[in-house]
Write a protein that holds these residues in place. Structure first.
Motif, PDB file in Angstrom:
ATOM      1  N   ARG A   1       0.824  -1.223   0.000  1.00  0.00           N
ATOM      2  CA  ARG A   1       0.000   0.000   0.000  1.00  0.00           C
ATOM      3  C   ARG A   1       0.849   1.260   0.000  1.00  0.00           C
ATOM      4  O   ARG A   1       0.412   2.312  -0.447  1.00  0.00           O
ATOM      5  CB  ARG A   1      -0.962  -0.009   1.189  1.00  0.00           C
ATOM      6  CG  ARG A   1      -2.017  -1.106   1.106  1.00  0.00           C
ATOM      7  CD  ARG A   1      -2.862  -1.152   2.344  1.00  0.00           C
ATOM      8  NE  ARG A   1      -2.065  -1.603   3.482  1.00  0.00           N
ATOM      9  CZ  ARG A   1      -2.503  -1.645   4.734  1.00  0.00           C
ATOM     10  NH1 ARG A   1      -3.738  -1.244   5.012  1.00  0.00           N
ATOM     11  NH2 ARG A   1      -1.731  -2.072   5.709  1.00  0.00           N
ATOM     12  N   TRP A   2       2.070   1.163   0.494  1.00  0.00           N
ATOM     13  CA  TRP A   2       2.974   2.320   0.505  1.00  0.00           C
ATOM     14  C   TRP A   2       3.351   2.765  -0.909  1.00  0.00           C
ATOM     15  O   TRP A   2       3.708   3.918  -1.121  1.00  0.00           O
ATOM     16  CB  TRP A   2       4.239   2.011   1.299  1.00  0.00           C
ATOM     17  CG  TRP A   2       4.032   2.013   2.775  1.00  0.00           C
ATOM     18  CD1 TRP A   2       3.978   0.927   3.600  1.00  0.00           C
ATOM     19  CD2 TRP A   2       3.845   3.148   3.614  1.00  0.00           C
ATOM     20  NE1 TRP A   2       3.776   1.326   4.894  1.00  0.00           N
ATOM     21  CE2 TRP A   2       3.688   2.689   4.933  1.00  0.00           C
ATOM     22  CE3 TRP A   2       3.799   4.516   3.378  1.00  0.00           C
ATOM     23  CZ2 TRP A   2       3.494   3.538   6.017  1.00  0.00           C
ATOM     24  CZ3 TRP A   2       3.601   5.380   4.447  1.00  0.00           C
ATOM     25  CH2 TRP A   2       3.447   4.884   5.748  1.00  0.00           C
ATOM     26  N   GLU A   3       3.313   1.856  -1.866  1.00  0.00           N
ATOM     27  CA  GLU A   3       3.720   2.172  -3.237  1.00  0.00           C
ATOM     28  C   GLU A   3       2.938   3.348  -3.810  1.00  0.00           C
ATOM     29  O   GLU A   3       3.473   4.157  -4.572  1.00  0.00           O
ATOM     30  CB  GLU A   3       3.548   0.952  -4.145  1.00  0.00           C
ATOM     31  CG  GLU A   3       4.414  -0.238  -3.783  1.00  0.00           C
ATOM     32  CD  GLU A   3       5.896  -0.047  -4.059  1.00  0.00           C
ATOM     33  OE1 GLU A   3       6.285   0.908  -4.765  1.00  0.00           O
ATOM     34  OE2 GLU A   3       6.681  -0.868  -3.551  1.00  0.00           O
ATOM     35  N   ALA A   4       1.658   3.468  -3.467  1.00  0.00           N
ATOM     36  CA  ALA A   4       0.806   4.537  -4.011  1.00  0.00           C
ATOM     37  C   ALA A   4       1.257   5.923  -3.571  1.00  0.00           C
ATOM     38  O   ALA A   4       0.928   6.920  -4.218  1.00  0.00           O
ATOM     39  CB  ALA A   4      -0.649   4.306  -3.601  1.00  0.00           C
ATOM     40  N   LEU A   5       2.016   6.011  -2.493  1.00  0.00           N
ATOM     41  CA  LEU A   5       2.479   7.310  -1.985  1.00  0.00           C
ATOM     42  C   LEU A   5       3.806   7.762  -2.583  1.00  0.00           C
ATOM     43  O   LEU A   5       4.256   8.862  -2.289  1.00  0.00           O
ATOM     44  CB  LEU A   5       2.657   7.254  -0.466  1.00  0.00           C
ATOM     45  CG  LEU A   5       1.423   7.447   0.380  1.00  0.00           C
ATOM     46  CD1 LEU A   5       1.774   7.316   1.854  1.00  0.00           C
ATOM     47  CD2 LEU A   5       0.775   8.787   0.132  1.00  0.00           C
ATOM     48  N   ASP A   6       4.459   6.919  -3.370  1.00  0.00           N
ATOM     49  CA  ASP A   6       5.818   7.192  -3.836  1.00  0.00           C
ATOM     50  C   ASP A   6       6.690   7.522  -2.628  1.00  0.00           C
ATOM     51  O   ASP A   6       7.263   8.604  -2.505  1.00  0.00           O
ATOM     52  CB  ASP A   6       5.843   8.330  -4.865  1.00  0.00           C
ATOM     53  CG  ASP A   6       7.215   8.516  -5.497  1.00  0.00           C
ATOM     54  OD1 ASP A   6       8.080   7.623  -5.338  1.00  0.00           O
ATOM     55  OD2 ASP A   6       7.430   9.569  -6.138  1.00  0.00           O
TER      56      ASP A   6
ATOM     57  N   TYR B   1       1.632   1.769   7.885  1.00  0.00           N
ATOM     58  CA  TYR B   1       0.612   2.295   6.984  1.00  0.00           C
ATOM     59  C   TYR B   1      -0.743   2.406   7.685  1.00  0.00           C
ATOM     60  O   TYR B   1      -1.413   3.433   7.595  1.00  0.00           O
ATOM     61  CB  TYR B   1       0.491   1.411   5.740  1.00  0.00           C
ATOM     62  CG  TYR B   1      -0.416   2.020   4.702  1.00  0.00           C
ATOM     63  CD1 TYR B   1       0.109   2.814   3.696  1.00  0.00           C
ATOM     64  CD2 TYR B   1      -1.799   1.837   4.744  1.00  0.00           C
ATOM     65  CE1 TYR B   1      -0.717   3.405   2.751  1.00  0.00           C
ATOM     66  CE2 TYR B   1      -2.630   2.421   3.814  1.00  0.00           C
ATOM     67  CZ  TYR B   1      -2.082   3.207   2.817  1.00  0.00           C
ATOM     68  OH  TYR B   1      -2.904   3.801   1.901  1.00  0.00           O
TER      69      TYR B   1
ATOM     70  N   SER C   1      -0.047  11.846   2.639  1.00  0.00           N
ATOM     71  CA  SER C   1       1.340  12.222   2.335  1.00  0.00           C
ATOM     72  C   SER C   1       1.857  13.278   3.315  1.00  0.00           C
ATOM     73  O   SER C   1       3.012  13.233   3.716  1.00  0.00           O
ATOM     74  CB  SER C   1       1.466  12.723   0.898  1.00  0.00           C
ATOM     75  OG  SER C   1       0.653  13.860   0.702  1.00  0.00           O
TER      76      SER C   1
END
Length: 167
Positions: free
Chosen positions: A12-17, A105, A120
């Protein structure tokens, strides 16, 4: 930041860059404290509540989820509450090894929603908070908390983010 390692255990962290967000937040905190972000080494573990609860239990005897944990490479805490911690010194390789940060997360998401803040921005705040812990700041006394929170607000303001302590 050349020496930033981000380990993503929860997709799920991937979506935040998170790589870019962490570089920006950690770099801003280090620069504010007079450190060259390219000369400092930090590792961030991006995990979930289950993992951070285990870490919190193992290292703080509190087996419950939390938002962020920090493990400084060296104790830099000042002897007097409210004083500035000792700055890190570069090692033989020229890098200042600062330590590790873990961030959950699930807890971050809940807190961001409760505060009605973008995820973010909340994560940026917690990464700044975590870096300040790596540098020897804490919030155990009122004087220490006032100093640390003031630095967080200042750093986040330089990043164009609102005061997280103001409702």
């Amino acid at each position: 930041m050349d020496e930033l390692s981000v380990i993503i255990e929860d997709a799920r962290w991937e979506a935040l860059d998170l790589d870019s967000l962490a570089a920006k937040a950690i770099g801003a905190a280090l620069a504010d404290r007079g450190l060259d972000p390219d000369g400092c080494e930090v590792t961030v573990l991006a995990c979930d509540d289950d993992r951070i609860a285990v870490l919190n239990g193992d290292f703080r005897d509190k087996p419950v989820p939390t938002n962020v944990l920090s493990w400084p490479a060296e104790d830099r805490a000042p002897g007097t509450p409210g004083d500035i911690p000792r700055p890190p010194r570069p090692g033989i390789d020229g890098l200042c090894e600062l330590g590790d940060i873990a961030i959950s997360y699930d807890t971050c998401d809940r807190e961001a929603q409760a505060a009605r803040r973008p995820m973010s921005e909340h994560v940026a705040h917690l990464l700044v908070h975590g870096v300040l812990h790596l540098l020897g700041y804490d919030h155990e006394t009122d004087a220490d908390a006032a100093l640390m929170e003031g630095l967080e607000v200042k750093i986040l303001g330089k990043m164009g983010l609102d005061d997280p302590y103001r409702e």
